[in-house]
Design an enzyme around this catalytic site. Structure first.
Site, PDB file in Angstrom:
ATOM      1  N   PHE A   1      -4.358   2.854  -0.703  1.00  0.00           N
ATOM      2  CA  PHE A   1      -4.047   3.611   0.513  1.00  0.00           C
ATOM      3  C   PHE A   1      -4.275   5.109   0.371  1.00  0.00           C
ATOM      4  O   PHE A   1      -4.342   5.824   1.353  1.00  0.00           O
ATOM      5  CB  PHE A   1      -2.568   3.366   0.916  1.00  0.00           C
ATOM      6  CG  PHE A   1      -1.582   4.204   0.136  1.00  0.00           C
ATOM      7  CD1 PHE A   1      -1.307   5.515   0.500  1.00  0.00           C
ATOM      8  CD2 PHE A   1      -0.944   3.703  -0.993  1.00  0.00           C
ATOM      9  CE1 PHE A   1      -0.415   6.302  -0.221  1.00  0.00           C
ATOM     10  CE2 PHE A   1      -0.054   4.471  -1.722  1.00  0.00           C
ATOM     11  CZ  PHE A   1       0.206   5.777  -1.325  1.00  0.00           C
ATOM     12  N   LYS A  53     -12.570  -4.452   1.577  1.00  0.00           N
ATOM     13  CA  LYS A  53     -11.219  -4.679   2.079  1.00  0.00           C
ATOM     14  C   LYS A  53     -10.448  -3.383   1.884  1.00  0.00           C
ATOM     15  O   LYS A  53      -9.992  -3.061   0.794  1.00  0.00           O
ATOM     16  CB  LYS A  53     -10.496  -5.811   1.336  1.00  0.00           C
ATOM     17  CG  LYS A  53      -9.256  -6.237   2.127  1.00  0.00           C
ATOM     18  CD  LYS A  53      -8.155  -6.816   1.284  1.00  0.00           C
ATOM     19  CE  LYS A  53      -7.305  -5.795   0.580  1.00  0.00           C
ATOM     20  NZ  LYS A  53      -6.515  -4.889   1.456  1.00  0.00           N
ATOM     21  N   GLU A  79      -4.488  -2.179   3.722  1.00  0.00           N
ATOM     22  CA  GLU A  79      -3.912  -2.597   5.007  1.00  0.00           C
ATOM     23  C   GLU A  79      -3.028  -1.497   5.578  1.00  0.00           C
ATOM     24  O   GLU A  79      -2.597  -1.560   6.716  1.00  0.00           O
ATOM     25  CB  GLU A  79      -3.112  -3.904   4.827  1.00  0.00           C
ATOM     26  CG  GLU A  79      -1.888  -3.824   3.927  1.00  0.00           C
ATOM     27  CD  GLU A  79      -2.228  -3.904   2.430  1.00  0.00           C
ATOM     28  OE1 GLU A  79      -3.392  -3.674   2.056  1.00  0.00           O
ATOM     29  OE2 GLU A  79      -1.305  -4.187   1.637  1.00  0.00           O
ATOM     30  N   ARG A  80      -2.779  -0.455   4.749  1.00  0.00           N
ATOM     31  CA  ARG A  80      -1.892   0.605   5.224  1.00  0.00           C
ATOM     32  C   ARG A  80      -2.642   1.732   5.931  1.00  0.00           C
ATOM     33  O   ARG A  80      -2.052   2.539   6.622  1.00  0.00           O
ATOM     34  CB  ARG A  80      -1.087   1.156   4.045  1.00  0.00           C
ATOM     35  CG  ARG A  80      -0.204   0.048   3.455  1.00  0.00           C
ATOM     36  CD  ARG A  80       0.785   0.581   2.501  1.00  0.00           C
ATOM     37  NE  ARG A  80       0.369   0.385   1.127  1.00  0.00           N
ATOM     38  CZ  ARG A  80       1.107   0.701   0.086  1.00  0.00           C
ATOM     39  NH1 ARG A  80       2.276   1.253   0.265  1.00  0.00           N
ATOM     40  NH2 ARG A  80       0.664   0.498  -1.129  1.00  0.00           N
ATOM     41  N   CYS A 111      -4.005   9.579  -7.798  1.00  0.00           N
ATOM     42  CA  CYS A 111      -4.000   8.976  -9.134  1.00  0.00           C
ATOM     43  C   CYS A 111      -4.211  10.048 -10.193  1.00  0.00           C
ATOM     44  O   CYS A 111      -3.914   9.834 -11.354  1.00  0.00           O
ATOM     45  CB  CYS A 111      -5.077   7.915  -9.246  1.00  0.00           C
ATOM     46  SG  CYS A 111      -6.711   8.607  -9.097  1.00  0.00           S
ATOM     47  N   GLU A 139       5.052   5.092 -12.940  1.00  0.00           N
ATOM     48  CA  GLU A 139       4.293   6.012 -12.089  1.00  0.00           C
ATOM     49  C   GLU A 139       5.135   6.250 -10.827  1.00  0.00           C
ATOM     50  O   GLU A 139       5.407   5.307 -10.079  1.00  0.00           O
ATOM     51  CB  GLU A 139       2.955   5.369 -11.708  1.00  0.00           C
ATOM     52  CG  GLU A 139       2.061   6.282 -10.894  1.00  0.00           C
ATOM     53  CD  GLU A 139       0.762   5.590 -10.443  1.00  0.00           C
ATOM     54  OE1 GLU A 139       0.781   4.368 -10.217  1.00  0.00           O
ATOM     55  OE2 GLU A 139      -0.253   6.287 -10.320  1.00  0.00           O
TER      56      GLU A 139
HETATM   57  P1  NAD Z   1      -1.949  -1.311  -4.426  1.00  0.00           P
HETATM   58  O1  NAD Z   1      -2.298  -1.920  -5.727  1.00  0.00           O
HETATM   59  O2  NAD Z   1      -0.637  -1.608  -3.819  1.00  0.00           O
HETATM   60  O3  NAD Z   1      -3.053  -1.743  -3.341  1.00  0.00           O
HETATM   61  C1  NAD Z   1      -4.423  -1.671  -3.658  1.00  0.00           C
HETATM   62  C2  NAD Z   1      -5.113  -2.868  -3.022  1.00  0.00           C
HETATM   63  O4  NAD Z   1      -4.652  -4.073  -3.625  1.00  0.00           O
HETATM   64  C3  NAD Z   1      -4.841  -2.980  -1.534  1.00  0.00           C
HETATM   65  O5  NAD Z   1      -6.048  -3.265  -0.881  1.00  0.00           O
HETATM   66  C4  NAD Z   1      -3.837  -4.109  -1.434  1.00  0.00           C
HETATM   67  O6  NAD Z   1      -4.018  -4.866  -0.266  1.00  0.00           O
HETATM   68  C5  NAD Z   1      -4.116  -4.950  -2.652  1.00  0.00           C
HETATM   69  N1  NAD Z   1      -2.892  -5.523  -3.222  1.00  0.00           N
HETATM   70  C6  NAD Z   1      -1.691  -4.935  -3.326  1.00  0.00           C
HETATM   71  N2  NAD Z   1      -0.804  -5.746  -3.942  1.00  0.00           N
HETATM   72  C7  NAD Z   1      -1.468  -6.878  -4.229  1.00  0.00           C
HETATM   73  C8  NAD Z   1      -1.098  -8.089  -4.882  1.00  0.00           C
HETATM   74  N3  NAD Z   1       0.127  -8.283  -5.337  1.00  0.00           N
HETATM   75  N4  NAD Z   1      -2.039  -9.024  -5.022  1.00  0.00           N
HETATM   76  C9  NAD Z   1      -3.289  -8.833  -4.581  1.00  0.00           C
HETATM   77  N5  NAD Z   1      -3.679  -7.701  -3.938  1.00  0.00           N
HETATM   78  C10 NAD Z   1      -2.798  -6.742  -3.779  1.00  0.00           C
HETATM   79  O7  NAD Z   1      -2.177   0.253  -4.581  1.00  0.00           O
HETATM   80  P2  NAD Z   1      -1.811   1.378  -3.529  1.00  0.00           P
HETATM   81  O8  NAD Z   1      -0.326   1.522  -3.485  1.00  0.00           O
HETATM   82  O9  NAD Z   1      -2.535   1.150  -2.270  1.00  0.00           O
HETATM   83  O10 NAD Z   1      -2.461   2.664  -4.210  1.00  0.00           O
HETATM   84  C11 NAD Z   1      -1.756   3.503  -5.108  1.00  0.00           C
HETATM   85  C12 NAD Z   1      -2.066   3.141  -6.533  1.00  0.00           C
HETATM   86  O11 NAD Z   1      -3.481   3.232  -6.740  1.00  0.00           O
HETATM   87  C13 NAD Z   1      -1.452   4.080  -7.541  1.00  0.00           C
HETATM   88  O12 NAD Z   1      -0.992   3.341  -8.638  1.00  0.00           O
HETATM   89  C14 NAD Z   1      -2.613   4.973  -7.966  1.00  0.00           C
HETATM   90  O13 NAD Z   1      -2.482   5.531  -9.247  1.00  0.00           O
HETATM   91  C15 NAD Z   1      -3.733   4.006  -7.913  1.00  0.00           C
HETATM   92  N6  NAD Z   1      -5.014   4.692  -7.761  1.00  0.00           N
HETATM   93  C16 NAD Z   1      -5.808   4.740  -8.856  1.00  0.00           C
HETATM   94  C17 NAD Z   1      -7.002   5.419  -8.777  1.00  0.00           C
HETATM   95  C18 NAD Z   1      -7.892   5.491  -9.977  1.00  0.00           C
HETATM   96  O14 NAD Z   1      -9.061   5.799  -9.804  1.00  0.00           O
HETATM   97  N7  NAD Z   1      -7.386   5.199 -11.164  1.00  0.00           N
HETATM   98  C19 NAD Z   1      -7.399   6.029  -7.585  1.00  0.00           C
HETATM   99  C20 NAD Z   1      -6.562   5.935  -6.482  1.00  0.00           C
HETATM  100  C21 NAD Z   1      -5.356   5.266  -6.590  1.00  0.00           C
END
Ligand code: NAD
Length: 517
Positions: free
Chosen positions: A170, A194, A197-198, A302, A402
């Site tokens: 998100f 994909k 969703e947020r 991140c 985190e």
């Molecule tokens: P998230 O993992 O909750 O969601 C990411 C994606 O995974 C979404 O599309 C979501 O629909 C899907 N998802 C979420 N939970 C799932 C599950 N249990 N099973 C399958 N799919 C699932 O992450 P977020 O909260 O949207 O983003 C923030 C996180 O992303 C932070 O931890 C941040 O550090 C990380 N991030 C990392 C980078 C990097 O390059 N390392 C860059 C941006 C964000």
């Protein structure tokens, strides 16, 4: 996992009364924006007000299968287009994204909450990848060697994989999809995105732009949802590669499930980025850089600098850091002059508050406490003011987890060596920075620190697209990173052709030994 926001009672009422008229986010399949036939919807609320903005469909299996069929069909023709055709698409795309930066940024602020200036940065960092992709003709060149044996030459090509998929977080609704589909497309692949969703709106706007510049139907398809869409992507036999960016739990799961199904997966995950502050640093600059990098985007990057390690005399700078952070203006991202917007959801706010409380309980001091911040015009927003936790120890939960909010953990070390030890003992390896005016300290740090992206007097060292985003250790699963040369290698496979063209010399007998040229 279906994300349902628990809003205060008033907001539930608002949600109910608006839900019949609320706009819905469309799927993008085969070049068309279509209404999903699903019966499951995810409410997307404005983080500054918690009012409903749109309803996001949990895409049905039939719709996802249609998307894959479309991507497969499009791959047949798209992979045969000339490199120049793909390059020209990117040239056109970069022009219309640049034209629409503000429009995309407004959507990001509404759905995600970050300030307009920060949202523009989100678009521009993605746009830079599109610009880099405009050099497709150079980036896709393989290797060749003449006369590796008598009359024998070798050439290798970088060829597409087929249908690829991108699963996005998100926090950068424009930048992350743009890390993915431009490079996948110039290599001749098609892609299913994909978005989170947020906040899927920025991706949808980018699809409008792809249509405007004449991208053929099916070259990119967009499906929405959460766990069911992710499982579908991991399991579908026609999807050859998955790019994931998000948190650890989903990242590890997708890496394992995708790989078990024979796909290549690159998985960028969570982080705890440290900034080591030496007493010889330029004090004003270092404090401004730390405060900006800790609290910008409400700490939801991140590469946010979420831990400062103050070495020796620099430990005296805490009041200055607190004073500078206190001046930041907390308000809705759409309001002029805002420095810190809301966090994404009430649940995210609860998690951040819980981690601040646990830090204090375990022994941290809190010289700047943003937990009860009041934003008068937006009483229902998910706001937390800049918060400092000092005297933090590695065992504390607020350090191990985190936080992903506007909270800076401050630790102390007697020497640079001790500070580096703290950084290297942390499981994450996304980024680390040092603030110093001493070249040999900087050199020691860059050599000894075990992080993938290192800054010297640069608090957020995110590499530009001609390099790659090289988070390491617990922040990354896979071997080929996003964008740059590695990104293109991720989206291509190599075909190597060895040719023998010899005139007038027939082989005298079969050669049964291994050829050694
Ligand atoms: P998230 O993992 O909750 O969601 C990411 C994606 O995974 C979404 O599309 C979501 O629909 C899907 N998802 C979420 N939970 C799932 C599950 N249990 N099973 C399958 N799919 C699932 O992450 P977020 O909260 O949207 O983003 C923030 C996180 O992303 C932070 O931890 C941040 O550090 C990380 N991030 C990392 C980078 C990097 O390059 N390392 C860059 C941006 C964000």
């Amino acid at each position: 996992m279906l994300l349902r926001l628990t809003a205060p009672p008033l907001l539930n009422t608002l949600k109910r009364s608006y839900s019949n008229v609320a706009p819905t986010t469309k799927l993008f399949i085969d070049g068309q924006f279509v209404d999903s036939k699903t019966s499951e919807w995810i409410d997307l609320n404005d983080p500054a007000t918690n009012e409903l903005v749109t309803r996001v469909p949990v895409t049905t299996t039939t719709e996802m299968e249609t998307a894959v069929e479309s991507s497969k069909r499009a791959f047949d023709s798209w992979s045969r287009t000339s490199v120049l055709t793909r390059q020209q698409l990117m040239l056109k795309l970069q022009a219309v994204i640049r034209r629409d930066i503000k429009k995309i940024a407004e959507n990001i602020t509404r759905e995600q909450g970050k300030t307009l200036a920060d949202a523009e940065g989100d678009v521009i960092r993605g746009l830079q990848v599109v610009e880099h992709s405009c050099a497709a003709g150079t980036l896709l060149q393989g290797e060749s060697l003449q006369s590796i044996s008598k009359d024998m030459d070798i050439v290798s090509y970088k060829l597409p994989l087929g249908v690829t998929a991108g699963i996005c977080p998100f926090n950068f609704p424009a930048m992350i999809p743009l890390w993915m589909f431009p490079l996948s497309l110039i290599a001749g692949n098609t892609m299913i995105i994909k978005p989170s969703e947020r906040d899927p709106g920025a991706t949808v706007l980018l699809m409008e732009l792809l249509n405007e510049v004449g991208c053929p139907p099916g070259v990119v398809n967009v499906i929405h949802g959460s766990r069911s869409a992710v499982n579908f992507i991991c399991d579908n036999k026609d999807i050859k590669a998955i790019s994931f960016v998000g948190a650890d739990q989903a990242g590890k799961y997708i890496y394992e499930r995708g790989a078990a199904n024979g796909k290549r997966v690159q998985s960028n995950m969570g982080a705890k980025n440290h900034g080591i502050v030496l007493p010889d640093a330029d004090k004003e600059t270092a404090i401004n850089q730390i405060v900006g990098a800790a609290f910008g985007a409400a700490g939801q990057r991140c590469m946010a600098l979420s831990v400062a390690i103050l070495v020796g005399e620099a430990q005296q700078w805490i009041p200055d850091i607190a004073e500078r952070a206190k001046r930041l203006k907390v308000n809705a991202g759409s309001e002029p002059g805002t420095d810190v917007g809301p966090v994404i959801s009430p649940q995210a706010k609860q998690k951040i508050l819980r981690l601040i409380e646990s830090g204090i309980r375990e022994g941290a001091k809190c010289p700047l406490d943003g937990r009860n911040v009041v934003v008068e015009k937006y009483p229902n927003g998910n706001f937390i003011g800049p918060t400092l936790l000092t005297d933090v120890l590695p065992a504390y939960e607020c350090y191990r987890e985190e936080i992903f909010g506007p909270v800076l953990c401050i630790m102390s070390a007697d020497t640079l060596e001790d500070a580096i030890k703290i950084v290297n003992s942390n499981p994450y390896g996304n980024g680390a920075a040092i603030f110093t005016s001493n070249g040999s300290h900087a050199r020691q740090f860059t050599h000894e620190v075990d992080a993938g992206q290192v800054g010297v007097n640069v608090p957020i060292p995110v590499p530009l697209p001609m390099f790659s985003f090289t988070g390491s250790r617990g922040s990354f699963h896979g071997d080929l990173h996003f964008y740059g040369k590695q990104g293109l290698n991720f989206y291509t496979q190599t075909k190597t052709i060895t040719s023998l063209w010899r005139r007038g010399q027939a082989a005298s007998a079969p050669s049964v030994a291994m050829p050694v040229h």
